[in-house]
Design a protein around this motif. Structure first.
Motif, PDB file in Angstrom:
ATOM      1  N   LYS A 158       0.771  -1.130   0.116  1.00 31.46           N
ATOM      2  CA  LYS A 158       0.060   0.019   0.234  1.00 31.46           C
ATOM      3  C   LYS A 158       0.991   1.415  -0.052  1.00 31.46           C
ATOM      4  O   LYS A 158       0.389   2.460  -0.534  1.00 31.46           O
ATOM      5  CB  LYS A 158      -1.006   0.100   1.131  1.00 31.46           C
ATOM      6  N   GLU A 159       1.982   1.230   0.449  1.00 31.01           N
ATOM      7  CA  GLU A 159       2.800   2.374   0.903  1.00 31.01           C
ATOM      8  C   GLU A 159       3.602   2.514  -0.680  1.00 31.01           C
ATOM      9  O   GLU A 159       4.199   3.632  -0.542  1.00 31.01           O
ATOM     10  CB  GLU A 159       3.726   2.218   1.996  1.00 31.01           C
ATOM     11  N   ASN A 160       3.750   1.610  -1.283  1.00 32.07           N
ATOM     12  CA  ASN A 160       4.548   1.755  -2.437  1.00 32.07           C
ATOM     13  C   ASN A 160       3.891   1.451  -3.676  1.00 32.07           C
ATOM     14  O   ASN A 160       4.332   0.329  -4.274  1.00 32.07           O
ATOM     15  CB  ASN A 160       5.762   0.797  -2.445  1.00 32.07           C
ATOM     16  N   PRO A 161       2.778   2.121  -4.138  1.00 32.91           N
ATOM     17  CA  PRO A 161       1.840   1.681  -5.115  1.00 32.91           C
ATOM     18  C   PRO A 161       2.524   1.434  -6.641  1.00 32.91           C
ATOM     19  O   PRO A 161       2.078   0.727  -7.327  1.00 32.91           O
ATOM     20  CB  PRO A 161       0.730   2.724  -5.214  1.00 32.91           C
ATOM     21  N   ASN A 162       3.823   2.371  -6.790  1.00 31.13           N
ATOM     22  CA  ASN A 162       4.441   2.225  -8.215  1.00 31.13           C
ATOM     23  C   ASN A 162       5.540   1.564  -7.824  1.00 31.13           C
ATOM     24  O   ASN A 162       6.400   1.615  -9.068  1.00 31.13           O
ATOM     25  CB  ASN A 162       4.463   3.805  -8.417  1.00 31.13           C
ATOM     26  N   ALA A 163       5.972   0.785  -6.972  1.00 25.16           N
ATOM     27  CA  ALA A 163       7.024   0.030  -6.852  1.00 25.16           C
ATOM     28  C   ALA A 163       6.795  -1.401  -7.284  1.00 25.16           C
ATOM     29  O   ALA A 163       5.843  -2.019  -7.229  1.00 25.16           O
ATOM     30  CB  ALA A 163       7.709   0.163  -5.484  1.00 25.16           C
ATOM     31  N   THR A 164       8.180  -1.870  -7.543  1.00 25.60           N
ATOM     32  CA  THR A 164       7.999  -3.548  -7.557  1.00 25.60           C
ATOM     33  C   THR A 164       8.404  -4.153  -6.069  1.00 25.60           C
ATOM     34  O   THR A 164       9.232  -3.715  -5.428  1.00 25.60           O
ATOM     35  CB  THR A 164       9.064  -4.163  -8.507  1.00 25.60           C
ATOM     36  N   VAL A 165       7.645  -4.991  -5.649  1.00 30.35           N
ATOM     37  CA  VAL A 165       7.671  -5.403  -4.410  1.00 30.35           C
ATOM     38  C   VAL A 165       8.054  -6.896  -4.329  1.00 30.35           C
ATOM     39  O   VAL A 165       7.639  -7.669  -4.918  1.00 30.35           O
ATOM     40  CB  VAL A 165       6.341  -5.362  -3.409  1.00 30.35           C
ATOM     41  N   TYR A 166       9.376  -7.470  -3.673  1.00 31.68           N
ATOM     42  CA  TYR A 166       9.805  -8.463  -3.860  1.00 31.68           C
ATOM     43  C   TYR A 166       9.649  -9.051  -2.370  1.00 31.68           C
ATOM     44  O   TYR A 166      10.007  -8.054  -1.301  1.00 31.68           O
ATOM     45  CB  TYR A 166      11.316  -8.417  -4.066  1.00 31.68           C
ATOM     46  N   ILE A 167       9.657 -10.538  -2.181  1.00 30.17           N
ATOM     47  CA  ILE A 167       9.621 -11.007  -0.885  1.00 30.17           C
ATOM     48  C   ILE A 167      11.010 -11.856  -0.831  1.00 30.17           C
ATOM     49  O   ILE A 167      11.228 -12.624  -1.643  1.00 30.17           O
ATOM     50  CB  ILE A 167       8.412 -12.032  -0.674  1.00 30.17           C
ATOM     51  N   LYS A 168      11.949 -11.506   0.145  1.00 30.22           N
ATOM     52  CA  LYS A 168      13.142 -12.381   0.363  1.00 30.22           C
ATOM     53  C   LYS A 168      12.851 -13.591   1.218  1.00 30.22           C
ATOM     54  O   LYS A 168      12.502 -13.478   2.466  1.00 30.22           O
ATOM     55  CB  LYS A 168      14.108 -11.602   0.871  1.00 30.22           C
ATOM     56  N   THR A 169      12.957 -14.942   0.547  1.00 33.20           N
ATOM     57  CA  THR A 169      12.851 -15.990   1.314  1.00 33.20           C
ATOM     58  C   THR A 169      14.184 -16.087   1.985  1.00 33.20           C
ATOM     59  O   THR A 169      15.300 -15.823   1.744  1.00 33.20           O
ATOM     60  CB  THR A 169      12.710 -17.470   0.292  1.00 33.20           C
ATOM     61  N   HIS A 170      13.976 -16.532   3.386  1.00 38.34           N
ATOM     62  CA  HIS A 170      15.168 -16.971   4.104  1.00 38.34           C
ATOM     63  C   HIS A 170      15.789 -18.390   3.733  1.00 38.34           C
ATOM     64  O   HIS A 170      15.344 -19.123   3.209  1.00 38.34           O
ATOM     65  CB  HIS A 170      14.687 -17.370   5.398  1.00 38.34           C
ATOM     66  N   THR A 171      17.147 -18.305   3.915  1.00 40.63           N
ATOM     67  CA  THR A 171      18.107 -19.281   3.030  1.00 40.63           C
ATOM     68  C   THR A 171      17.892 -20.591   3.653  1.00 40.63           C
ATOM     69  O   THR A 171      17.859 -21.507   2.912  1.00 40.63           O
ATOM     70  CB  THR A 171      19.537 -18.692   3.211  1.00 40.63           C
ATOM     71  N   ASN A 185       3.154 -19.198   2.995  1.00 39.76           N
ATOM     72  CA  ASN A 185       1.731 -18.885   3.014  1.00 39.76           C
ATOM     73  C   ASN A 185       1.602 -17.947   2.245  1.00 39.76           C
ATOM     74  O   ASN A 185       0.287 -16.874   2.596  1.00 39.76           O
ATOM     75  CB  ASN A 185       1.221 -18.779   4.621  1.00 39.76           C
ATOM     76  N   LEU A 186       2.119 -17.741   1.031  1.00 40.17           N
ATOM     77  CA  LEU A 186       1.781 -16.485   0.272  1.00 40.17           C
ATOM     78  C   LEU A 186       0.626 -16.943  -0.788  1.00 40.17           C
ATOM     79  O   LEU A 186       0.781 -17.899  -1.527  1.00 40.17           O
ATOM     80  CB  LEU A 186       3.226 -16.409  -0.618  1.00 40.17           C
ATOM     81  N   ASP A 187      -0.268 -15.999  -0.835  1.00 43.32           N
ATOM     82  CA  ASP A 187      -1.251 -15.893  -1.721  1.00 43.32           C
ATOM     83  C   ASP A 187      -1.574 -14.716  -2.436  1.00 43.32           C
ATOM     84  O   ASP A 187      -2.726 -14.486  -2.936  1.00 43.32           O
ATOM     85  CB  ASP A 187      -2.774 -16.740  -0.931  1.00 43.32           C
ATOM     86  N   ASN A 188      -0.675 -14.043  -2.288  1.00 42.29           N
ATOM     87  CA  ASN A 188      -0.577 -12.561  -3.012  1.00 42.29           C
ATOM     88  C   ASN A 188      -0.059 -12.560  -4.529  1.00 42.29           C
ATOM     89  O   ASN A 188       1.207 -13.070  -4.451  1.00 42.29           O
ATOM     90  CB  ASN A 188      -0.003 -11.552  -1.871  1.00 42.29           C
ATOM     91  N   THR A 189      -0.578 -12.295  -5.535  1.00 39.99           N
ATOM     92  CA  THR A 189       0.017 -12.301  -6.907  1.00 39.99           C
ATOM     93  C   THR A 189       0.640 -10.946  -7.174  1.00 39.99           C
ATOM     94  O   THR A 189       1.068 -10.877  -8.228  1.00 39.99           O
ATOM     95  CB  THR A 189      -1.063 -12.586  -7.652  1.00 39.99           C
ATOM     96  N   SER A 190       0.502  -9.971  -6.392  1.00 40.69           N
ATOM     97  CA  SER A 190       1.170  -8.376  -6.793  1.00 40.69           C
ATOM     98  C   SER A 190       2.295  -8.524  -6.209  1.00 40.69           C
ATOM     99  O   SER A 190       3.250  -7.448  -6.503  1.00 40.69           O
ATOM    100  CB  SER A 190       0.134  -7.483  -5.947  1.00 40.69           C
ATOM    101  N   VAL A 191       2.951  -9.279  -5.753  1.00 40.61           N
ATOM    102  CA  VAL A 191       4.494  -9.270  -5.393  1.00 40.61           C
ATOM    103  C   VAL A 191       5.345 -10.493  -5.956  1.00 40.61           C
ATOM    104  O   VAL A 191       4.715 -11.430  -6.556  1.00 40.61           O
ATOM    105  CB  VAL A 191       4.737  -9.426  -3.601  1.00 40.61           C
ATOM    106  N   ILE A 192       6.461 -10.154  -6.163  1.00 36.49           N
ATOM    107  CA  ILE A 192       7.385 -11.366  -6.677  1.00 36.49           C
ATOM    108  C   ILE A 192       8.303 -11.880  -5.679  1.00 36.49           C
ATOM    109  O   ILE A 192       8.796 -11.262  -4.700  1.00 36.49           O
ATOM    110  CB  ILE A 192       8.468 -10.334  -7.622  1.00 36.49           C
ATOM    111  N   LEU A 193       8.090 -13.398  -5.546  1.00 36.52           N
ATOM    112  CA  LEU A 193       8.800 -14.050  -4.298  1.00 36.52           C
ATOM    113  C   LEU A 193      10.427 -14.233  -5.060  1.00 36.52           C
ATOM    114  O   LEU A 193      10.565 -14.720  -6.028  1.00 36.52           O
ATOM    115  CB  LEU A 193       8.242 -15.431  -4.417  1.00 36.52           C
ATOM    116  N   PHE A 194      11.319 -13.721  -4.252  1.00 38.21           N
ATOM    117  CA  PHE A 194      12.646 -13.876  -4.552  1.00 38.21           C
ATOM    118  C   PHE A 194      13.213 -15.098  -3.823  1.00 38.21           C
ATOM    119  O   PHE A 194      13.488 -15.008  -2.710  1.00 38.21           O
ATOM    120  CB  PHE A 194      13.196 -12.425  -4.262  1.00 38.21           C
TER     121      PHE A 194
END
Length: 244
Positions: A158-171, A185-194
């Motif tokens: 919500k705070e970064n509507p024009n940004a690309t949001v990535y989620i960093k997975t723990h090693t 538990n990710l069900d959000n399609t608006s982010v990129i799983l890294f």
């Protein structure tokens, strides 16, 4: 383990808040002995501990432990010691430079990240949301839980509507040892799983803004001068460097 010894102990040590320390902590209290909490150092090893790599550094804390926001720690005491800071400022500055230049982190087995140059959204602002592993003591003792991670992700979007949001997975999740709060538990399609296993500092160099709960990557982001928003109570929050 503690009975029938001929020598008097000066202190009792145990690994953080693991269940194995319950008896040790009780014994220390009953015998009015200091309890020393042990944990991996921030620059732990070349590879993962679960892969058998021994730690190259160790934290020993007689006051508390750095990830427990409920009580003071040796690290907090050091941070508040302004005289020590003045005396060692040059050493600290050089240490930060060495860490950044050599991309030194907790586990140092992963390759360096080479950037987002081949992706169409390269011009977008890049926001990194840091996931952690379920069972991470710094989450529990940093005043957070599963819901905190969902709230963090929601705010980042919500705070970064024009940004690309990535989620960093723990090693540890990438390598199949543990589960993540978000990435399991990710069900959000608006982010990129890294989910690439890469050096954290090398990745942080390529992002603009970082959202964390209590992850140590938040501190590494501060070393790089990044904007860091915290949703838990990590040891590096509350000093005026982060948006808490």
């Amino acid at each position: 383990m503690y009975k029938n010894t001929n020598k008097q102990a000066n202190a009792i040590a145990g690994w953080g808040y693991r269940l194995t320390t319950i008896k040790a902590r009780k014994y220390a209290i009953e015998n009015q002995l200091p309890f020393i909490s042990l944990e991996d150092g921030f620059l732990r090893s070349v590879g993962l501990g679960l892969d058998g790599f021994s730690p190259l550094s160790l934290i020993a804390d007689k006051l508390g432990i750095y990830y427990d926001a409920r009580s003071p720690s040796e690290l907090e005491k050091l941070i508040k010691d302004k005289n020590r800071l003045v005396l060692h400022l040059n050493d600290a500055t050089e240490a930060i430079k060495l860490i950044i230049d050599n991309e030194l982190t907790k586990y140092n087995h992963a390759p360096a990240f080479t950037g987002f140059s081949n992706e169409p959204h390269i011009q977008n602002k890049k926001v990194l949301v840091i996931d952690q592993t379920v069972g991470d003591m710094s989450v529990k003792y940093g005043g957070a839980d599963q819901q905190t991670f969902f709230e963090m992700l929601d705010k980042a979007i919500k705070e970064n509507p024009n940004a690309t949001v990535y989620i960093k997975t723990h090693t540890d999740v990438i390598n199949g040892y543990k589960k993540g709060f978000l990435t399991s538990n990710l069900d959000n399609t608006s982010v990129i799983l890294f989910s690439d296993d890469i050096n954290p500092i090398s990745l942080l160099k390529h992002v603009d803004k970082v959202y964390v709960v209590t992850s140590h990557m938040g501190f590494e982001a501060l070393l790089l001068g990044k904007e860091v928003i915290t949703f838990g109570l990590p040891w590096y929050a509350g000093w005026g460097l982060t948006d808490d």
